[in-house]
Design a protein around this motif. Structure first.
Motif, PDB file in Angstrom:
ATOM      1  N   SER A  18     -11.365  -3.287   6.818  1.00 19.86           N
ATOM      2  CA  SER A  18     -12.740  -3.015   6.403  1.00 19.86           C
ATOM      3  C   SER A  18     -12.892  -3.161   4.895  1.00 19.86           C
ATOM      4  O   SER A  18     -11.899  -3.242   4.157  1.00 19.86           O
ATOM      5  CB  SER A  18     -13.136  -1.584   6.813  1.00 19.86           C
ATOM      6  OG  SER A  18     -12.438  -0.640   6.019  1.00 19.86           O
ATOM      7  N   GLY A  19     -14.145  -3.183   4.429  1.00 19.08           N
ATOM      8  CA  GLY A  19     -14.401  -3.306   3.000  1.00 19.08           C
ATOM      9  C   GLY A  19     -13.802  -2.157   2.205  1.00 19.08           C
ATOM     10  O   GLY A  19     -13.224  -2.346   1.125  1.00 19.08           O
ATOM     11  N   GLY A  20     -13.912  -0.948   2.737  1.00 20.20           N
ATOM     12  CA  GLY A  20     -13.342   0.206   2.057  1.00 20.20           C
ATOM     13  C   GLY A  20     -11.831   0.159   2.002  1.00 20.20           C
ATOM     14  O   GLY A  20     -11.214   0.516   0.991  1.00 20.20           O
ATOM     15  N   GLN A  21     -11.215  -0.295   3.088  1.00 17.34           N
ATOM     16  CA  GLN A  21      -9.764  -0.423   3.108  1.00 17.34           C
ATOM     17  C   GLN A  21      -9.303  -1.501   2.134  1.00 17.34           C
ATOM     18  O   GLN A  21      -8.290  -1.339   1.437  1.00 17.34           O
ATOM     19  CB  GLN A  21      -9.304  -0.746   4.529  1.00 17.34           C
ATOM     20  CG  GLN A  21      -9.468   0.410   5.493  1.00 17.34           C
ATOM     21  CD  GLN A  21      -9.336  -0.002   6.949  1.00 17.34           C
ATOM     22  OE1 GLN A  21      -9.249  -1.183   7.273  1.00 17.34           O
ATOM     23  NE2 GLN A  21      -9.331   0.977   7.839  1.00 17.34           N
ATOM     24  N   LEU A  22     -10.063  -2.586   2.035  1.00 14.78           N
ATOM     25  CA  LEU A  22      -9.697  -3.662   1.116  1.00 14.78           C
ATOM     26  C   LEU A  22      -9.792  -3.194  -0.334  1.00 14.78           C
ATOM     27  O   LEU A  22      -8.961  -3.566  -1.174  1.00 14.78           O
ATOM     28  CB  LEU A  22     -10.616  -4.862   1.349  1.00 14.78           C
ATOM     29  CG  LEU A  22     -10.107  -6.218   0.853  1.00 14.78           C
ATOM     30  CD1 LEU A  22      -8.772  -6.575   1.500  1.00 14.78           C
ATOM     31  CD2 LEU A  22     -11.128  -7.298   1.141  1.00 14.78           C
ATOM     32  N   GLN A  23     -10.776  -2.341  -0.623  1.00  9.36           N
ATOM     33  CA  GLN A  23     -10.901  -1.824  -1.985  1.00  9.36           C
ATOM     34  C   GLN A  23      -9.704  -0.953  -2.343  1.00  9.36           C
ATOM     35  O   GLN A  23      -9.187  -0.996  -3.460  1.00  9.36           O
ATOM     36  CB  GLN A  23     -12.202  -1.016  -2.118  1.00  9.36           C
ATOM     37  CG  GLN A  23     -12.641  -0.791  -3.549  1.00  9.36           C
ATOM     38  CD  GLN A  23     -13.125  -2.056  -4.231  1.00  9.36           C
ATOM     39  OE1 GLN A  23     -13.526  -3.003  -3.578  1.00  9.36           O
ATOM     40  NE2 GLN A  23     -13.095  -2.092  -5.543  1.00  9.36           N
ATOM     41  N   ARG A  24      -9.235  -0.172  -1.384  1.00  9.60           N
ATOM     42  CA  ARG A  24      -8.054   0.657  -1.637  1.00  9.60           C
ATOM     43  C   ARG A  24      -6.800  -0.210  -1.782  1.00  9.60           C
ATOM     44  O   ARG A  24      -5.897   0.110  -2.563  1.00  9.60           O
ATOM     45  CB  ARG A  24      -7.881   1.675  -0.509  1.00  9.60           C
ATOM     46  CG  ARG A  24      -8.831   2.860  -0.630  1.00  9.60           C
ATOM     47  CD  ARG A  24      -8.693   3.820   0.525  1.00  9.60           C
ATOM     48  NE  ARG A  24      -9.448   3.367   1.685  1.00  9.60           N
ATOM     49  CZ  ARG A  24      -9.343   3.902   2.898  1.00  9.60           C
ATOM     50  NH1 ARG A  24      -8.491   4.882   3.105  1.00  9.60           N
ATOM     51  NH2 ARG A  24     -10.076   3.455   3.898  1.00  9.60           N
ATOM     52  N   MET A  25      -6.752  -1.313  -1.034  1.00 10.07           N
ATOM     53  CA  MET A  25      -5.643  -2.248  -1.179  1.00 10.07           C
ATOM     54  C   MET A  25      -5.582  -2.795  -2.609  1.00 10.07           C
ATOM     55  O   MET A  25      -4.505  -2.956  -3.188  1.00 10.07           O
ATOM     56  CB  MET A  25      -5.811  -3.405  -0.198  1.00 10.07           C
ATOM     57  CG  MET A  25      -5.376  -3.098   1.216  1.00 10.07           C
ATOM     58  SD  MET A  25      -3.581  -3.047   1.301  1.00 10.07           S
ATOM     59  CE  MET A  25      -3.345  -2.767   3.046  1.00 10.07           C
ATOM     60  N   MET A  26      -6.749  -3.090  -3.160  1.00 15.35           N
ATOM     61  CA  MET A  26      -6.789  -3.631  -4.516  1.00 15.35           C
ATOM     62  C   MET A  26      -6.332  -2.579  -5.531  1.00 15.35           C
ATOM     63  O   MET A  26      -5.670  -2.901  -6.528  1.00 15.35           O
ATOM     64  CB  MET A  26      -8.190  -4.116  -4.849  1.00 15.35           C
ATOM     65  CG  MET A  26      -8.228  -4.929  -6.124  1.00 15.35           C
ATOM     66  SD  MET A  26      -9.784  -5.762  -6.365  1.00 15.35           S
ATOM     67  CE  MET A  26      -9.343  -6.822  -7.732  1.00 15.35           C
ATOM     68  N   THR A  27      -6.669  -1.326  -5.270  1.00 15.28           N
ATOM     69  CA  THR A  27      -6.201  -0.243  -6.138  1.00 15.28           C
ATOM     70  C   THR A  27      -4.686  -0.138  -6.076  1.00 15.28           C
ATOM     71  O   THR A  27      -4.012   0.032  -7.104  1.00 15.28           O
ATOM     72  CB  THR A  27      -6.855   1.082  -5.726  1.00 15.28           C
ATOM     73  OG1 THR A  27      -8.276   0.944  -5.784  1.00 15.28           O
ATOM     74  CG2 THR A  27      -6.426   2.212  -6.643  1.00 15.28           C
ATOM     75  N   ALA A  28      -4.119  -0.255  -4.876  1.00 11.28           N
ATOM     76  CA  ALA A  28      -2.665  -0.224  -4.729  1.00 11.28           C
ATOM     77  C   ALA A  28      -2.014  -1.389  -5.467  1.00 11.28           C
ATOM     78  O   ALA A  28      -0.976  -1.226  -6.118  1.00 11.28           O
ATOM     79  CB  ALA A  28      -2.292  -0.264  -3.247  1.00 11.28           C
ATOM     80  N   MET A  29      -2.629  -2.570  -5.383  1.00  8.92           N
ATOM     81  CA  MET A  29      -2.094  -3.750  -6.069  1.00  8.92           C
ATOM     82  C   MET A  29      -2.057  -3.526  -7.578  1.00  8.92           C
ATOM     83  O   MET A  29      -1.076  -3.874  -8.250  1.00  8.92           O
ATOM     84  CB  MET A  29      -2.949  -4.969  -5.723  1.00  8.92           C
ATOM     85  CG  MET A  29      -2.475  -6.271  -6.338  1.00  8.92           C
ATOM     86  SD  MET A  29      -3.232  -7.739  -5.568  1.00  8.92           S
ATOM     87  CE  MET A  29      -4.969  -7.414  -5.837  1.00  8.92           C
ATOM     88  N   ALA A  30      -3.127  -2.911  -8.121  1.00 13.61           N
ATOM     89  CA  ALA A  30      -3.169  -2.655  -9.568  1.00 13.61           C
ATOM     90  C   ALA A  30      -2.131  -1.628  -9.988  1.00 13.61           C
ATOM     91  O   ALA A  30      -1.532  -1.728 -11.057  1.00 13.61           O
ATOM     92  CB  ALA A  30      -4.567  -2.176  -9.955  1.00 13.61           C
ATOM     93  N   MET A  31      -1.901  -0.638  -9.129  1.00 12.00           N
ATOM     94  CA  MET A  31      -0.990   0.453  -9.480  1.00 12.00           C
ATOM     95  C   MET A  31       0.477   0.105  -9.257  1.00 12.00           C
ATOM     96  O   MET A  31       1.361   0.803  -9.746  1.00 12.00           O
ATOM     97  CB  MET A  31      -1.336   1.692  -8.653  1.00 12.00           C
ATOM     98  CG  MET A  31      -2.678   2.322  -9.005  1.00 12.00           C
ATOM     99  SD  MET A  31      -3.042   3.711  -7.896  1.00 12.00           S
ATOM    100  CE  MET A  31      -4.487   4.424  -8.699  1.00 12.00           C
ATOM    101  N   SER A  32       0.750  -0.984  -8.534  1.00 10.72           N
ATOM    102  CA  SER A  32       2.117  -1.263  -8.101  1.00 10.72           C
ATOM    103  C   SER A  32       3.093  -1.449  -9.255  1.00 10.72           C
ATOM    104  O   SER A  32       4.271  -1.116  -9.140  1.00 10.72           O
ATOM    105  CB  SER A  32       2.139  -2.497  -7.191  1.00 10.72           C
ATOM    106  OG  SER A  32       1.741  -3.652  -7.900  1.00 10.72           O
ATOM    107  N   SER A  33       2.623  -1.989 -10.380  1.00 13.91           N
ATOM    108  CA  SER A  33       3.521  -2.215 -11.514  1.00 13.91           C
ATOM    109  C   SER A  33       3.540  -1.049 -12.496  1.00 13.91           C
ATOM    110  O   SER A  33       4.186  -1.133 -13.534  1.00 13.91           O
ATOM    111  CB  SER A  33       3.101  -3.491 -12.253  1.00 13.91           C
ATOM    112  OG  SER A  33       1.798  -3.340 -12.805  1.00 13.91           O
TER     113      SER A  33
END
Length: 541
Positions: A166-181
């Motif tokens: 979903s759109g909300g899940q995808l937004q959280r995925m992007m947050t995880a991607m930013a935080m990964s490093s």
């Protein structure tokens, strides 16, 4: 976990931007869009940037990375990031920082992911490219981030492609991607815009925890004053590319000094009188639906929508709100059940509907970035339904486009602009104009105000209500914003896990006692109190 060899001490100055000027290109000339703004950020601090759509919030946030969008250029000032001169840095030097030491979470996750790659691979890409972790360690860490951001099935959700969440899940995925490093600096550009209130609470808690735990500095761009109150240590207010004022969050909330800031604080929800009608224009009867014919996402959904009224559909991400809209529009034929329009069954599939049926039900999509052709001008986008449904061409079409632009509060200078030259709010208003161009009876609004600041949001809602009154338009309004629900709805449908939990007149649904899920939704609406989030989490244990 990432080794933080570059981390300094909390309180050390990390980012210093002085007298920043940025120009944008439109109408065949350059115009100033950021006019001499300063910004200083220390490690572990969060700076909130607020202001109306087009104030320059995202432009300034991107400049903190040393980046300017196409059609923009940084023309003056200095940007020092931990000893790096970002104004004069080469592209290679900037790319060495981006994704590892400086990360960005965009407003529209759907436009930021590659649809051809799995989510886990995209989450860990920057970490692997920067040599910060092995593949196994990065993937394991990503799954931990998924769990902390309350994503379902965190061990396996990364195997999906962007269109499968979903759109909300995808937004959280992007947050995880930013935080990964574990970057030093994260620019959050409306990161919770696409989230329902219950999910937003969990994500805000997770983001705040990451920032505190890893001594990360952040710039938090938002139009949601209650959200910025939970996240920011300081707030900077922008208008027309200039700083209005800056202050510590509690001071800003309790005693803003400038009239413009006070006007932001004083915006109130509209109080539309409840309109009850028995003239049903649209009815969803006993609908079950599934994607790819597998797991059901809608279960025996029944909704009646009266002519000339606004029915708000609320519920968390994945509850079935947007799927219901897709069934109505024929984009997703149901497994069972039917949609009746003016008492007559609509063909289940879009391809089988007549031009007249298509014209009468229009949809405004949640993500304006992906709903418009980036190579078409505003005039071409709005003009297409005028030609298709009404046969307008030449001067008549041009005049009608200008009328529609005026209706959505954009002047004629927007006529030849491309989507990339518009702010998030301006893009959404163009999508509204495109739907209005068909002159429909029913408009399905899928989170149409989620990208708009309070002032512009109020103007759009007033516009929609005026159009409803003048043309007897019916709205199915999908939203996670309870304030919007209170402002414009006549009836409310509460959905959870693909089914209807509660439905009825606004006065009934918004009054206690509530079913447990409705109570959870209402209690999750942020308040203009910096302690609200902490108190809520403590209260829920």
């Amino acid at each position: 976990m990432t080794t933080d060899t570059h981390k300094g001490k909390k309180g050390d100055v990390l980012l210093e931007m002085k007298n920043i000027t940025i120009d944008g290109f439109s109408d065949e000339k350059w115009h100033p869009i950021i006019k001499g703004v300063d910004l200083t950020l220390k490690r572990g601090e969060v700076m909130g940037l607020i202001g109306e759509s087009g104030a320059g919030k995202s432009t300034l946030g991107l400049a903190a990375m040393g980046f300017a969008r196409p059609g923009c250029k940084i023309t003056g000032g200095s940007i020092d990031f931990d000893g790096h001169d970002l104004i004069n840095a080469t592209e290679d030097e900037l790319r060495a920082l981006w994704g590892t030491r400086i990360a960005y979470v965009a407003q529209s996750a759907a436009a930021s992911f590659n649809p051809a790659h799995r989510l886990l691979d995209q989450t860990v890409e920057s970490t692997l490219d920067g040599g910060l972790q092995t593949a196994n360690a990065a993937q394991s860490d990503a799954r931990e981030l998924y769990a902390s951001l309350q994503l379902p099935d965190p061990d396996n959700i990364g195997d999906r492609y962007p269109h499968q969440v979903s759109g909300g899940q995808l937004q959280r995925m992007m947050t995880a991607m930013a935080m990964s490093s574990r970057p030093d600096l994260i620019i959050f550009d409306e990161p919770t815009t696409a989230l329902d209130v219950t999910t937003q609470v969990e994500v805000l808690v997770a983001m705040r925890d990451i920032v505190e735990r890893f001594n990360t500095a952040a710039i938090y761009i938002t139009h949601d004053l209650a959200v910025v109150a939970q996240m920011a240590d300081f707030i900077k207010v922008l208008r027309y590319g200039e700083e209005v004022e800056e202050a510590e969050t509690r001071q800003m909330l309790s005693a803003p000094t400038e009239d413009y800031t006070k006007s932001l604080w004083s915006v109130r929800a509209l109080e539309k009188p409840e309109n009850i009608s028995n003239d049903t224009v649209l009815e969803i009867k006993n609908v079950d639906a599934a994607y790819a014919g597998t797991v059901k996402v809608l279960h025996d959904v029944n909704i009646k929508i009266a002519r000339g009224t606004t029915v708000a559909v609320v519920g968390e991400s994945g509850s079935g709100k947007s799927t219901t809209a897709r069934v109505i529009t024929g984009l997703l034929p149901p497994l069972t059940g039917e949609t009746l329009f003016n008492g007559e069954p609509l063909p289940p599939a879009l391809k089988d509907r007549s031009k007249d049926q298509l014209q009468r039900i229009q949809m405004i999509y949640q993500m304006a970035d992906t709903a418009m052709n980036p190579r078409q001008t505003v005039a071409e986008i709005i003009g297409r339904p005028l030609e298709f449904y009404h046969g307008l061409r030449g001067r008549k079409k041009q005049d009608r486009i200008l009328e529609l632009l005026e209706m959505i509060e954009l002047d004629q200078t927007f006529y030849d602009r491309l989507p990339s030259e518009l702010s998030g709010g301006q893009k959404q208003r163009v999508c509204i104009a495109r739907a209005l161009a068909a002159e429909p009876e029913v408009i399905i609004c899928d989170e149409v105000t989620s990208a708009l600041d309070q002032i512009v949001q109020e103007g759009i809602l007033r516009l929609l209500l005026r159009l409803q009154k003048e043309y007897n338009i019916t709205y199915l309004f999908i939203t996670h914003d309870i304030a919007v629900v209170q402002a414009i709805s006549d009836e409310i449908v509460v959905m959870y896990q693909g089914g209807v939990v509660e439905q009825g007149p606004k006065s009934v649904v918004m009054s206690p006692p509530h079913p447990d899920y409705t109570q959870l939704l209402l209690s999750s609406v942020p308040e203009m109190d910096p302690d609200w989030l902490s108190n809520l989490v403590d209260g829920r244990g």
